[in-house]
Design an enzyme around this catalytic site. Structure first.
Site, PDB file in Angstrom:
ATOM      1  N   ASP A  96       0.884  -1.161   0.000  1.00 14.41           N
ATOM      2  CA  ASP A  96       0.000   0.000   0.000  1.00 14.41           C
ATOM      3  C   ASP A  96       0.926   1.216   0.000  1.00 14.41           C
ATOM      4  O   ASP A  96       1.426   1.620   1.047  1.00 14.41           O
ATOM      5  CB  ASP A  96      -0.901  -0.008   1.232  1.00 14.41           C
ATOM      6  CG  ASP A  96      -1.807   1.207   1.292  1.00 14.41           C
ATOM      7  OD1 ASP A  96      -2.247   1.682   0.231  1.00 14.41           O
ATOM      8  OD2 ASP A  96      -2.063   1.689   2.413  1.00 14.41           O
ATOM      9  N   ASP A 122      -2.153   0.996   7.364  1.00 15.89           N
ATOM     10  CA  ASP A 122      -1.550   0.840   6.041  1.00 15.89           C
ATOM     11  C   ASP A 122      -1.028  -0.583   5.843  1.00 15.89           C
ATOM     12  O   ASP A 122      -1.045  -1.105   4.729  1.00 15.89           O
ATOM     13  CB  ASP A 122      -0.430   1.860   5.840  1.00 15.89           C
ATOM     14  CG  ASP A 122      -0.965   3.283   5.869  1.00 15.89           C
ATOM     15  OD1 ASP A 122      -1.629   3.670   4.893  1.00 15.89           O
ATOM     16  OD2 ASP A 122      -0.750   3.984   6.871  1.00 15.89           O
ATOM     17  N   GLU A 177      -1.335  -1.570  -4.776  1.00 22.24           N
ATOM     18  CA  GLU A 177      -2.551  -0.810  -5.051  1.00 22.24           C
ATOM     19  C   GLU A 177      -2.268   0.155  -6.195  1.00 22.24           C
ATOM     20  O   GLU A 177      -1.234   0.833  -6.214  1.00 22.24           O
ATOM     21  CB  GLU A 177      -2.983  -0.043  -3.807  1.00 22.24           C
ATOM     22  CG  GLU A 177      -4.310   0.657  -3.968  1.00 22.24           C
ATOM     23  CD  GLU A 177      -4.774   1.289  -2.680  1.00 22.24           C
ATOM     24  OE1 GLU A 177      -5.851   0.901  -2.200  1.00 22.24           O
ATOM     25  OE2 GLU A 177      -4.066   2.168  -2.149  1.00 22.24           O
TER      26      GLU A 177
END
Length: 168
Positions: A7, A147, A73
């Site tokens: 992420d 996160d 991502e």
């Protein structure tokens, strides 16, 4: 299959490594956590120095965990163009760390990740964290690691896409 989920962010980058499928330590269809955490660079003032920290810390994770591939991502658009550009830099160094180790890289949108983990592309951050913890048997919630939970969700989405895991 060992998957590194990322992420990306220039202030905080989350990472999570899972094992799924029929690899040595995982039962068929089951997933287990190898490691997860965050790379914080909030105290570093320049972007190049932050990117160096992200690159070197992810390279260390790759050396330790020996993943078969990475999932990250995909970029989403902020109203602030500068934030979008900085996110692109963080994504770039994260992918480079994996590519230099000959890892294949897959990208997933936030909606795809939420759909794979929760079953709903509009799920809240809390719902994603809950399902990540349930799927990976993580007992305690750590409020300092949102996160990292997001990165584990990216890895779970990749495992589901590859057919190496059962989710929801």
């Amino acid at each position: 299959m060992i998957i590194l989920g990322i992420d990306p962010g220039t202030l905080v980058t989350g990472y999570g490594v899972i094992e799924s499928g029929t690899s040595a330590g995982a039962k068929t269809g089951k997933m287990r956590v190898i490691e997860y955490g965050t790379i914080e660079s909030k105290r570093i003032t320049t972007l190049p120095a932050r990117l160096k920290v992200i690159f070197s810390r992810l390279s260390s994770v790759i050396e330790r965990a020996q993943p078969d591939g990475l999932a990250i991502e995909s970029a989403f658009y902020h109203k602030n163009v500068q934030s979008t550009l900085k996110l692109g830099h963080a994504r770039g160094v994260a992918m480079l760390a994996g590519i230099l180790k000959d890892l294949s890289a897959a990208e997933y949108s936030p909606r795809e990740i939420k759909r794979a983990v929760v079953g709903n592309g509009n799920a809240s951050k809390a719902q994603v964290e809950f399902m990540v913890r349930a799927l990976l048997d993580l007992k305690e919630s750590d409020k300092k690691l949102p996160d990292a939970y997001d990165a584990l969700a990216v890895a779970i989405a990749h495992a589901a896409r590859c057919g190496n895991a059962k989710v929801s």
